[in-house]
Design a protein around this motif. Structure first.
Motif, mmCIF file in Angstrom:
data_model
loop_
_atom_site.group_PDB
_atom_site.id
_atom_site.type_symbol
_atom_site.label_atom_id
_atom_site.label_comp_id
_atom_site.label_asym_id
_atom_site.label_seq_id
_atom_site.Cartn_x
_atom_site.Cartn_y
_atom_site.Cartn_z
ATOM 1 N N PHE B 33 0.834 -1.195 0.000
ATOM 2 C CA PHE B 33 0.000 0.000 0.000
ATOM 3 C C PHE B 33 0.877 1.256 0.000
ATOM 4 C CE2 PHE B 33 -3.825 -2.288 1.436
ATOM 5 C CZ PHE B 33 -3.272 -3.428 1.997
ATOM 6 N N LEU B 90 3.766 7.133 3.119
ATOM 7 C CA LEU B 90 3.969 5.934 3.921
ATOM 8 C C LEU B 90 3.649 4.701 3.098
ATOM 9 C CD1 LEU B 90 2.227 7.179 7.166
ATOM 10 C CD2 LEU B 90 4.649 6.749 6.908
ATOM 11 N N LEU B 104 -1.245 -4.070 9.230
ATOM 12 C CA LEU B 104 -0.306 -3.456 8.302
ATOM 13 C C LEU B 104 1.042 -3.247 8.976
ATOM 14 C CD1 LEU B 104 -2.508 -0.653 6.695
ATOM 15 C CD2 LEU B 104 -1.865 -2.826 5.674
ATOM 16 N N PHE B 106 4.358 -0.912 8.489
ATOM 17 C CA PHE B 106 4.685 0.344 7.837
ATOM 18 C C PHE B 106 6.180 0.588 7.759
ATOM 19 C CE2 PHE B 106 0.795 2.742 7.142
ATOM 20 C CZ PHE B 106 -0.121 2.050 7.904
ATOM 21 N N GLY B 107 6.567 1.309 6.719
ATOM 22 C CA GLY B 107 7.902 1.867 6.654
ATOM 23 C C GLY B 107 7.969 3.149 7.462
ATOM 24 N N GLU B 108 9.142 3.753 7.491
ATOM 25 C CA GLU B 108 9.345 4.952 8.305
ATOM 26 C C GLU B 108 8.839 6.219 7.629
ATOM 27 O OE1 GLU B 108 13.040 4.274 11.263
ATOM 28 O OE2 GLU B 108 13.585 4.561 9.163
#
Lengths: 115, 115
Positions: B33, B90, B104, B106-108
């Motif tokens: 996403f 994001l 989910l 998540f990346g930073e």
């Protein structure tokens, strides 16, 4: 339509106080998941909890607790004895199971814990 | 440690430039996403992908495209950046639908400024 409302944009409390973050959701579906995520200043959202629509038991994890009430379509999050490290943006989210994998987020509540 | 990695934490681009935001996950997740996060608006879904070479529009796809040539990589493309695309982006991933409770990862985040 699905919707998640976090009415509190920003909250400030003094350390060691208890604080509750509100979340109200809307869906006509009977099967869904609710989530809370934490976004600390570093930026990465961190998963905190998942609840399915058939499980209304409240949950406690250390200083964190969650109150799920289908009757009021609410999934509130309480931090007991808050600490400065709890300062973050907190997001409530909804996923409906008979839709695609989209997850709908609320707009977030920014929590400031003052020393 | 499982991870979602976004290629750039901070980017500054000029209006009209083509911008690539890269995201890689090492969890063998089917779903990926892209969200953008803006103050007061929360997280808004731009595009998502269920599988390699598959993509679905989210809530705000205009001005963006995506590419998913490999399972682990999901790229967000701004064909001609505009100032209203200045935002935090994001990336997230999750397991496939049949095994997916919706959590989910998540990346930073990538903070993009378009001048």
């Amino acid at each position: 339509a699905q919707k998640v409302t976090q009415a509190q944009t920003e909250i400030s409390v003094v350390e060691k106080e208890d604080v509750t973050l509100d979340c109200v959701y809307e869906t006509r579906d009977t099967t869904y998941y609710l989530f809370w995520y934490k976004q600390p200043p570093s930026g990465e959202l961190v998963f905190l909890i998942r609840r399915n629509s058939f499980d209304e038991q409240n949950e406690i994890s250390g200083r964190y607790s969650w109150n799920f009430q289908k009757s009021t379509s609410s999934f509130n999050f309480t931090i007991t004895a808050s600490q400065v490290v709890d300062s973050a943006v907190y997001f409530c989210a909804l996923r409906v199971m008979n839709r695609d994998d989209k997850i709908i987020f609320g707009k977030g509540t920014r929590l400031h814990i003052l020393p | 440690d499982v991870k979602v990695t976004q290629s750039s934490r901070y980017l500054v681009k000029r209006t009209g430039e083509k911008v690539f935001l890269e995201c890689v996950q090492d969890m063998d997740h089917e779903n990926m996403f892209w969200y953008r996060q803006d103050p007061g608006l929360g997280l808004r879904l731009i595009y998502f992908s269920y599988d390699v070479k598959m993509k679905e529009k989210g809530d705000i796809p205009e001005g963006y495209s995506v590419s998913r040539e490999k399972k682990e990589r999901f790229s967000l493309i701004l064909e001609s950046a505009s100032t209203n695309q200045t935002s935090m982006y994001l990336c997230a991933s999750s397991r496939g639908f049949s095994a997916n409770t919706g959590e989910l990862f998540f990346g930073e985040g990538s903070r993009l400024t378009v001048l």
